[in-house]
Design an enzyme around this catalytic site. Sequence first.
Site, PDB file in Angstrom:
ATOM      1  N   ALA A  10       0.837  -1.209   0.000  1.00 52.78           N
ATOM      2  CA  ALA A  10       0.000   0.000   0.000  1.00 52.78           C
ATOM      3  C   ALA A  10       0.864   1.249   0.000  1.00 52.78           C
ATOM      4  O   ALA A  10       0.606   2.203  -0.742  1.00 52.78           O
ATOM      5  CB  ALA A  10      -0.939  -0.003   1.200  1.00 52.78           C
ATOM      6  N   TYR A  11       1.904   1.252   0.807  1.00 48.99           N
ATOM      7  CA  TYR A  11       2.819   2.400   0.872  1.00 48.99           C
ATOM      8  C   TYR A  11       3.512   2.611  -0.470  1.00 48.99           C
ATOM      9  O   TYR A  11       3.575   3.731  -0.989  1.00 48.99           O
ATOM     10  CB  TYR A  11       3.846   2.175   1.983  1.00 48.99           C
ATOM     11  CG  TYR A  11       4.845   3.284   2.121  1.00 48.99           C
ATOM     12  CD1 TYR A  11       4.489   4.496   2.715  1.00 48.99           C
ATOM     13  CD2 TYR A  11       6.153   3.130   1.672  1.00 48.99           C
ATOM     14  CE1 TYR A  11       5.406   5.515   2.846  1.00 48.99           C
ATOM     15  CE2 TYR A  11       7.077   4.145   1.802  1.00 48.99           C
ATOM     16  CZ  TYR A  11       6.707   5.341   2.399  1.00 48.99           C
ATOM     17  OH  TYR A  11       7.618   6.352   2.526  1.00 48.99           O
TER      18      TYR A  11
END
Length: 106
Positions: A10-11
């Site tokens: 996600a990052y």
Amino acid sequence: MRAPEPGYSAYASMKGGLDVVTRYMAKEFSTRGIRVNAVSPGSTRTRFADDAFTRFPEVVPTLAAKTALGRVGEPGDIGAMIAALVSGESRWGTTQNIEVSGGYNL
């Protein structure tokens, strides 16, 4: 580009999105003379992640060892880059995502 690490999808996706939106915004705002750049800090001693560097000081030497300049960043290191980017000296720079990490390498 760094090697993928489990747990960071996600990052990493967000960081990729930052690259894309920076390029598109720079193009869209260029007709008004507005430059768009992004700054991507490396490991920086801030209160990020619930003040993780204070809570877990043992991670600092490991991060510093993976950094070409041999230390984690300080807020002023990032601020200095931002100040340079918004100055007239950087008037020809746009669409850039500038990594300010001291040479962090996995």
